[in-house]
Structures are given as structure tokens and as C-alpha cells.
Design a protein around this motif. Sequence first.
Motif, PDB file in Angstrom:
ATOM      1  N   PRO A   1       0.858  -0.914  -0.012  1.00 33.71           N
ATOM      2  CA  PRO A   1      -0.019   0.091   0.043  1.00 33.71           C
ATOM      3  C   PRO A   1       0.876   1.364  -0.205  1.00 33.71           C
ATOM      4  N   ARG A   2       0.349   2.152  -0.657  1.00 35.37           N
ATOM      5  CA  ARG A   2       0.668   3.577  -0.593  1.00 35.37           C
ATOM      6  C   ARG A   2      -0.225   4.302   0.622  1.00 35.37           C
ATOM      7  N   ASN A   3      -1.464   4.212   0.264  1.00 34.51           N
ATOM      8  CA  ASN A   3      -2.371   4.884   1.435  1.00 34.51           C
ATOM      9  C   ASN A   3      -2.498   3.510   2.205  1.00 34.51           C
TER      10      ASN A   3
ATOM     11  N   TYR B   1      -4.916   2.979   4.086  1.00 29.50           N
ATOM     12  CA  TYR B   1      -6.552   2.662   3.720  1.00 29.50           C
ATOM     13  C   TYR B   1      -6.691   1.359   2.867  1.00 29.50           C
ATOM     14  N   ASN B   2      -5.772   1.250   1.870  1.00 32.50           N
ATOM     15  CA  ASN B   2      -5.974   0.508   0.669  1.00 32.50           C
ATOM     16  C   ASN B   2      -5.284  -0.898   0.922  1.00 32.50           C
ATOM     17  N   THR B   3      -4.749  -1.088   2.279  1.00 37.24           N
ATOM     18  CA  THR B   3      -4.390  -2.622   2.655  1.00 37.24           C
ATOM     19  C   THR B   3      -5.115  -3.591   2.529  1.00 37.24           C
TER      20      THR B   3
ATOM     21  N   LEU C   1       3.415   4.842 -17.508  1.00 35.04           N
ATOM     22  CA  LEU C   1       2.963   6.300 -16.618  1.00 35.04           C
ATOM     23  C   LEU C   1       3.046   5.934 -15.283  1.00 35.04           C
ATOM     24  N   CYS C   2       2.589   4.819 -15.080  1.00 35.51           N
ATOM     25  CA  CYS C   2       2.354   4.256 -13.557  1.00 35.51           C
ATOM     26  C   CYS C   2       3.808   4.381 -12.880  1.00 35.51           C
ATOM     27  N   LEU C   3       4.724   4.031 -13.671  1.00 33.21           N
ATOM     28  CA  LEU C   3       6.125   3.939 -13.250  1.00 33.21           C
ATOM     29  C   LEU C   3       6.838   5.334 -12.563  1.00 33.21           C
ATOM     30  N   ASN C   4       6.124   6.300 -13.003  1.00 35.04           N
ATOM     31  CA  ASN C   4       6.505   7.710 -12.610  1.00 35.04           C
ATOM     32  C   ASN C   4       6.531   7.707 -11.084  1.00 35.04           C
ATOM     33  N   CYS C   5       5.313   7.190 -10.408  1.00 34.84           N
ATOM     34  CA  CYS C   5       4.953   7.310  -9.170  1.00 34.84           C
ATOM     35  C   CYS C   5       5.119   5.847  -8.398  1.00 34.84           C
ATOM     36  N   HIS C   6       5.154   4.636  -9.102  1.00 29.74           N
ATOM     37  CA  HIS C   6       5.429   3.294  -8.561  1.00 29.74           C
ATOM     38  C   HIS C   6       6.524   2.475  -8.915  1.00 29.74           C
ATOM     39  N   GLY C   7       7.219   3.076  -9.858  1.00 28.37           N
ATOM     40  CA  GLY C   7       8.600   2.302 -10.384  1.00 28.37           C
ATOM     41  C   GLY C   7       9.678   2.166  -9.383  1.00 28.37           C
TER      42      GLY C   7
ATOM     43  N   LEU D   1       4.087  12.790   2.103  1.00 34.68           N
ATOM     44  CA  LEU D   1       2.595  12.318   2.125  1.00 34.68           C
ATOM     45  C   LEU D   1       2.147  11.026   2.800  1.00 34.68           C
ATOM     46  N   TYR D   2       3.153   9.997   2.265  1.00 34.59           N
ATOM     47  CA  TYR D   2       2.911   8.633   2.886  1.00 34.59           C
ATOM     48  C   TYR D   2       4.269   8.147   3.527  1.00 34.59           C
ATOM     49  N   PRO D   3       4.351   8.511   4.903  1.00 36.06           N
ATOM     50  CA  PRO D   3       5.616   8.279   5.552  1.00 36.06           C
ATOM     51  C   PRO D   3       5.921   6.549   5.569  1.00 36.06           C
TER      52      PRO D   3
ATOM     53  N   LEU E   1       1.761  -7.248 -10.911  1.00 32.92           N
ATOM     54  CA  LEU E   1       0.435  -6.961 -10.241  1.00 32.92           C
ATOM     55  C   LEU E   1       0.670  -6.011  -8.927  1.00 32.92           C
ATOM     56  N   ARG E   2      -0.071  -4.852  -9.038  1.00 30.43           N
ATOM     57  CA  ARG E   2      -0.263  -3.808  -8.320  1.00 30.43           C
ATOM     58  C   ARG E   2      -1.246  -3.853  -6.936  1.00 30.43           C
ATOM     59  N   GLY E   3      -2.348  -4.721  -7.295  1.00 27.03           N
ATOM     60  CA  GLY E   3      -3.142  -4.953  -6.403  1.00 27.03           C
ATOM     61  C   GLY E   3      -4.557  -5.557  -6.923  1.00 27.03           C
TER      62      GLY E   3
HETATM   63  C1  HEC Z   1       1.338  11.073 -10.050  1.00 23.12           C
HETATM   64  C2  HEC Z   1       1.851   9.722  -9.457  1.00 23.12           C
HETATM   65  C3  HEC Z   1       0.984   8.492  -9.784  1.00 23.12           C
HETATM   66  C4  HEC Z   1       0.819   7.877 -11.038  1.00 23.12           C
HETATM   67  C5  HEC Z   1       1.241   8.199 -12.125  1.00 23.12           C
HETATM   68  C6  HEC Z   1       0.040   6.758 -10.462  1.00 23.12           C
HETATM   69  N1  HEC Z   1       0.007   6.490  -9.310  1.00 23.12           N
HETATM   70 FE1  HEC Z   1      -1.204   5.002  -8.410  1.00 23.12          FE
HETATM   71  N2  HEC Z   1      -1.294   6.000  -6.590  1.00 23.12           N
HETATM   72  C7  HEC Z   1      -0.515   7.497  -6.330  1.00 23.12           C
HETATM   73  C8  HEC Z   1      -0.911   7.864  -5.170  1.00 23.12           C
HETATM   74  C9  HEC Z   1      -0.374   9.199  -4.410  1.00 23.12           C
HETATM   75  C10 HEC Z   1      -1.573   6.754  -4.434  1.00 23.12           C
HETATM   76  C11 HEC Z   1      -2.341   6.882  -3.223  1.00 23.12           C
HETATM   77  C12 HEC Z   1      -3.767   7.599  -3.237  1.00 23.12           C
HETATM   78  C13 HEC Z   1      -4.461   7.835  -2.070  1.00 23.12           C
HETATM   79  O1  HEC Z   1      -3.901   8.266  -0.983  1.00 23.12           O
HETATM   80  O2  HEC Z   1      -5.602   7.123  -1.999  1.00 23.12           O
HETATM   81  C14 HEC Z   1      -1.716   5.898  -5.459  1.00 23.12           C
HETATM   82  C15 HEC Z   1      -2.526   4.650  -5.317  1.00 23.12           C
HETATM   83  C16 HEC Z   1      -2.456   3.625  -6.199  1.00 23.12           C
HETATM   84  C17 HEC Z   1      -3.424   2.444  -5.953  1.00 23.12           C
HETATM   85  C18 HEC Z   1      -4.325   2.052  -4.448  1.00 23.12           C
HETATM   86  C19 HEC Z   1      -3.399   1.369  -3.651  1.00 23.12           C
HETATM   87  C20 HEC Z   1      -2.109   2.046  -2.586  1.00 23.12           C
HETATM   88  O3  HEC Z   1      -1.227   1.766  -2.838  1.00 23.12           O
HETATM   89  O4  HEC Z   1      -2.565   2.879  -2.043  1.00 23.12           O
HETATM   90  C21 HEC Z   1      -3.132   1.711  -6.985  1.00 23.12           C
HETATM   91  C22 HEC Z   1      -3.806   0.257  -7.036  1.00 23.12           C
HETATM   92  C23 HEC Z   1      -2.479   2.292  -7.937  1.00 23.12           C
HETATM   93  N3  HEC Z   1      -2.167   3.627  -7.339  1.00 23.12           N
HETATM   94  C24 HEC Z   1      -2.452   1.799  -9.231  1.00 23.12           C
HETATM   95  C25 HEC Z   1      -1.704   2.716 -10.274  1.00 23.12           C
HETATM   96  C26 HEC Z   1      -1.566   2.324 -11.676  1.00 23.12           C
HETATM   97  C27 HEC Z   1      -1.993   0.863 -12.134  1.00 23.12           C
HETATM   98  C28 HEC Z   1      -1.044   3.491 -12.241  1.00 23.12           C
HETATM   99  C29 HEC Z   1      -0.927   3.678 -13.843  1.00 23.12           C
HETATM  100  C30 HEC Z   1      -1.925   3.386 -14.522  1.00 23.12           C
HETATM  101  C31 HEC Z   1      -0.879   4.555 -11.225  1.00 23.12           C
HETATM  102  N4  HEC Z   1      -1.246   4.094 -10.067  1.00 23.12           N
HETATM  103  C32 HEC Z   1      -0.370   5.599 -11.616  1.00 23.12           C
HETATM  104  C33 HEC Z   1       0.313   7.871  -7.275  1.00 23.12           C
HETATM  105  C34 HEC Z   1       0.374   7.792  -8.507  1.00 23.12           C
END
Ligand code: HEC
Length: 211
Positions: free
Chosen positions: A100-102, A104-106, A151-157, A174-176, A188-190
Motif C-alpha cells: 500500500p501507498r495509502n 486505507y488500501n491495505t 506512466l504508472c512507473l513515474n510514481c510506482h516504479g 505524504l505517505y511516510p 500485479l499492483r493490487g
Molecule cells: C502522479 C503519481 C501517480 C501515478 C502516475 C500513478 N499513481 Fe497510483 N497512486 C498514487 C498515489 C499518490 C496513490 C495513493 C492515493 C490515495 O492516497 O488514496 C496511489 C494509489 C494507487 C493504488 C491504490 C493502492 C495503494 O497503494 O494505495 C493503486 C492500485 C494504484 N495507485 C495503481 C496505479 C496504476 C495502475 C497506475 C498507472 C495507470 C498508477 N497508479 C499511476 C500516485 C500515482
Amino acid sequence: MVIMRNLLIPLLALLVTYGCHHESPGQRDTDLSFDTTAVVNEGEKIAKATFQTLSSNLKNAIEEGGIEHALQFCNVEAIPLTDSLSSHHDVSIRRATHKPRNPYNTADSLEANVIKQYIDNMESGENVQPVTYSDENRITFHAPITITNQLCLNCHGKVNEDIGEEHLATIQELYPNDQATGFEMGDLRGVWTVRFPATHFDSTEIQQLKQ
Ligand code: HEC
């Protein structure tokens, strides 16, 4: 007691592994029967609509103010946007994850089982499919969320490779306890979780399908 049935991935293995009880066939069948295809179709429709809403908002936010602004935007808006779609469809929609990032999503224990099964399937090269099950009050749908867009990797890579230093600082602020980095394409992201009230599929059309 949770009753699981009509699973599209071998959840029987999960039941054995995780020790859930399974009621003997026939018990309370009339109350709990549901049309798996209808649930999968409806679940997929709702998950897709939610994904489209979240990603178009994400893309707009990036266009408006780059990754930095989009991080702040997701922090504030991801859950309210998901909740507004829950109200619209009269179901409960969420994204659950093992990393999880947030917080709440665990993933809860049932979601964690599905995630584990998906990861095992992916490791052995199998396709991952939606899963449905029911208990007395509701019918649940899960589907995989995979990283299919760069695109997802910018924030999850990977930290320092895909995620810039300044963005990492914002994420950590934002997310310590953030665990949602280090993903690669195809990971798999979730999972999506869509929970329908048990009465959701009691329309005439579904009743006819059941007969
Ligand atoms: C600009 C940055 C950014 C990008 C790009 C991004 N995310 Fe995220 N993602 C976040 C943030 C910030 C959260 C936490 C949101 C919250 O607090 O509810 C999050 C949360 C999530 C969650 C919920 C689970 C969790 O860990 O809280 C999933 C699933 C997820 N992202 C998948 C993706 C996918 C798939 C992509 C690409 C299509 C993606 N994200 C692109 C920033 C990003």
C-alpha cells in the motif's frame, strides 16, 4: 461463515490452504445462488468505469501541473472519486493491495488470499481472471490491477530510476510508510474489490437466468 463458490480461479486450493470452511452442497442454495457471469460482467463494467475516471483525472492533473501536482491530486482525490462511483453504482468499490501507498488500501485477509493466488498464477505463466464469491449479505468481485502503462512507473516504479528524487520526497512526505514503489511493467499492483449487496442481482432478468 463465508461460503465460496463459482470461482473462476482455483479458489478451492485457497480454501484448503487457508482453512476456510465450505458448506456442504445444497445448503441454503436458494438464498445464496447467484449468476457468476452476471456478477463478472457487472464487476468488470464497474471496475473499468472507475479505472477510466481515475486515469483521466490523473492525466488531467499531470497536464495541469506535472507529476508533483498529480501526486497531491491523487492524495486528496483518489478515494473520494472511487467513493463517488460506489454511490453512483450502489455498490462498494475499492482498490486493495499487498504494497500500500495509502494504508486505507491495505488488503484484508480475503483480498490478500486473492492477491497471493494471482501472484502464484502469474509466476507460473497463467492468466489471471476475475474471482467471485458470496456470503450471506453480499457478493464480491475481484479483478487484478496490473502495471500496464509506463506512466504508472513515474510514481510506482524503481526509486532513483523511474521516480525522480523530488517526487520521492513528496511521496514520503505524504505517505511516510509508503510501500508502493519498485514495480515493473506487468507486475500485479493490487486488486479491484467490488461488493454488491446480496439483493443487487435480484432483478427479473437475473431471476429468469437462474431458472
Ligand atoms: C502522479 C503519481 C501517480 C501515478 C502516475 C500513478 N499513481 Fe497510483 N497512486 C498514487 C498515489 C499518490 C496513490 C495513493 C492515493 C490515495 O492516497 O488514496 C496511489 C494509489 C494507487 C493504488 C491504490 C493502492 C495503494 O497503494 O494505495 C493503486 C492500485 C494504484 N495507485 C495503481 C496505479 C496504476 C495502475 C497506475 C498507472 C495507470 C498508477 N497508479 C499511476 C500516485 C500515482
